[in-house]
Write an enzyme that holds these catalytic residues in place. Structure first.
Site, mmCIF file in Angstrom:
data_model
loop_
_atom_site.group_PDB
_atom_site.id
_atom_site.type_symbol
_atom_site.label_atom_id
_atom_site.label_comp_id
_atom_site.label_asym_id
_atom_site.label_seq_id
_atom_site.Cartn_x
_atom_site.Cartn_y
_atom_site.Cartn_z
ATOM 1 N N HIS A 265 -5.105 -1.499 9.270
ATOM 2 C CA HIS A 265 -4.325 -1.421 8.025
ATOM 3 C C HIS A 265 -5.257 -1.686 6.844
ATOM 4 C CE1 HIS A 265 -0.921 -1.466 5.420
ATOM 5 N NE2 HIS A 265 -0.351 -2.605 5.751
ATOM 6 N N HIS A 306 -3.997 8.547 9.829
ATOM 7 C CA HIS A 306 -2.886 7.855 9.168
ATOM 8 C C HIS A 306 -1.603 8.159 9.949
ATOM 9 C CE1 HIS A 306 -0.141 6.490 6.020
ATOM 10 N NE2 HIS A 306 -1.195 5.892 5.478
ATOM 11 N N ASP A 364 -8.627 4.241 2.382
ATOM 12 C CA ASP A 364 -9.706 3.248 2.577
ATOM 13 C C ASP A 364 -11.081 3.877 2.681
ATOM 14 O OD1 ASP A 364 -7.221 1.784 4.474
ATOM 15 O OD2 ASP A 364 -8.119 0.803 2.737
#
Ligand code: SDX
Length: 425
Positions: A265, A306, A364
């Site tokens: 995460h 994802h 990210d």
């Protein structure tokens, strides 16, 4: 709610009718709450196909790579809005008028100090503690300081708590960093904007003047904005579940920070930088791509894939644009890690494995490169993510507590022992 229905026929028994509800966007949902009375639970580990709540805050279309906050595309907000305006939008549902924005910003910037006793709280941690461990602790500890606004049934208390958290997260985050490097805490300055003030608290020292670089401050603001909310992700769902018991909002946000920490995460931004540094040279990219594809190797390409996006994460696109701007501004256009990241992205996106599994860069993948260029140390990256995500967590908590809700209490498929007798000894 529409009156469409689904029929579930189990082993030839009479069909069970289940209501279907339509949203304004996205898939319809099938209401399965009546199944328990019929002697069944649904089974959905990881909540891949489960809508745990109704919400009006954020919509994601994973196939299109679309992200809307209260209906506004993330690309428009990143280009035309700023972080505090986006906070207002998430909390109140509409963009503020210029007067409303001025009042909101002034109020947020005048509540940035934390109780002086919190300074002592830090001294219980080792200096080399992971910043996220400290962040979980100090944010949860706010519950011990703000007894005047903890009646969650009181709408004004909920609003005060929302404002306090948005105001104080940058101060606490900067204190976490200063504590880790043995430098004195820096008090916030109300004459700076939100992102400038954060950079000031992070990088100034009592020994000399420090003026935040406006390009870096704008990039910092956009990093916060791009992390502001993301529907029912793991940490937001954690905040909602904690909040459903009536827990103190500071405790709920602390639980969200804890959930965000994981490398699957929010911890992925730190893991991406560590991965790029481990790759070290473009010549080793193929080796890591092969490892990511190897079922027997636990290594995954951090910053890729994802649960919802089966297309490019729209935040990653915006983040990449800001990455280029920041590195150019700092004369780091030839940053070796950026070059490895861009080559890695190109190779992965042309590789059959990643194409077939619809694995694209996520938020990210590039954020860590910007944060490193701004001067944020890698172990602080997920703290930055938590700071940015605070308005989203709070907006979801307020939406739930301000409406009708029940305590979240999932069930299970039990495969353990049946009842057995304790042996005579
Ligand atoms: C965030 O939910 C959100 O909205 C989160 C977030 C937010 O803003 O709140 O967007 C922020 O958390 C972004 C994600 C950051 N995490 C990473 O970058 C870590 C690397 N990514 C993976 O761990 C993974 O992609 C997840 C955790 C993001 C998603 O996991 P899922 O949905 O459970 O998918 P999966 O693990 O079932 O993967 C499906 C397949 C698997 O192969 P098969 O078992 O089908 O053969 O794809 C493979 C996986 O092995 N796969 C990867 C991979 N990600 C998935 N293979 C190599 N590298 C990867 N990164």
């Amino acid at each position: 709610m529409a009156d469409k229905k689904a029929q579930l026929i189990i082993e030839g028994k009479d069909p069970i009718e289940l209501p279907i509800y339509e949203g304004t966007l996205g898939p319809d949902v099938i209401d399965v709450t009546s199944l328990t009375a019929q002697g069944y639970f649904t089974y959905d580990p990881g909540f891949v196909s489960t809508a745990a709540t109704e919400s009006k805050i954020t919509f994601i279309d994973g196939g299109k790579g679309q992200l809307l906050h209260r209906g506004y595309p993330i690309e428009d907000l990143a280009e035309k809005s700023d972080y505090l305006e986006t906070c207002y939008l998430l909390l109140y549902g509409e963009l503020p008028t210029s007067e409303e924005k001025e009042e909101f910003v002034a109020m947020i910037m005048r509540h940035t100090m934390v109780h002086e006793q919190i300074h002592q709280f830090f001294h219980g941690f080792r200096r080399d503690s992971h910043p996220m461990a400290v962040m979980v602790g100090v944010v949860g500890a706010l519950a011990a300081f703000y007894h005047d606004s903890l009646d969650i049934t009181n709408q004004r208390h909920r609003e005060i708590t929302a404002h306090r958290l948005i105001s104080k997260m940058p101060t606490l985050a900067a204190m976490v960093y200063k504590y880790s490097i043995g430098q004195p805490f820096v008090y916030p300055r109300n004459d700076l904007n939100y992102a400038e003030n954060f950079l000031y608290m992070m990088f100034s020292t009592p020994c000399e003047e420090y003026t935040p670089n406006p390009v870096l401050a704008k990039a910092m603001d956009r990093v916060f904005l791009l992390h502001a909310d993301h529907e029912q992700n793991a940490s937001t769902s954690t905040v909602r579940l904690a909040g459903s018991s009536g827990a103190n909002p500071f405790a709920c946000i602390s639980s969200g920070i804890a959930a965000l920490w994981g490398p699957a995460h929010g911890g992925a931004n730190e893991a991406v930088l560590n991965m790029l540094e481990e790759i070290g040279d473009e010549s080793r990219i193929e080796e890591f791509i092969e490892r990511a594809k190897d079922k027997n190797d636990p290594f995954r390409l951090m910053g890729f894939g994802h649960r919802v996006y089966k297309n490019y994460d729209p935040r990653a696109k915006v983040m990449k644009e800001h990455c280029d701007q920041v590195l150019a501004e700092l004369g780091l256009g030839n940053d070796p890690l950026l070059k490895i990241a861009m080559k890695l992205e190109k190779i992965a996106l042309e590789d059959e494995y990643f194409i077939e599994k619809k694995l694209y860069p996520n938020v990210d993948f590039y954020s860590g490169i910007i944060l490193k260029a701004i001067g944020i140390p890698v172990e602080m990256f997920t703290v930055i993510f938590a700071l940015g995500r605070t308005p989203g967590w709070i907006a979801h908590w307020k939406e739930m507590i301000g409406g009708s809700y029940r305590i979240g209490r999932p069930r299970q498929l039990y495969t353990g022992h049946t009842a057995r007798t304790y042996p005579d000894k």
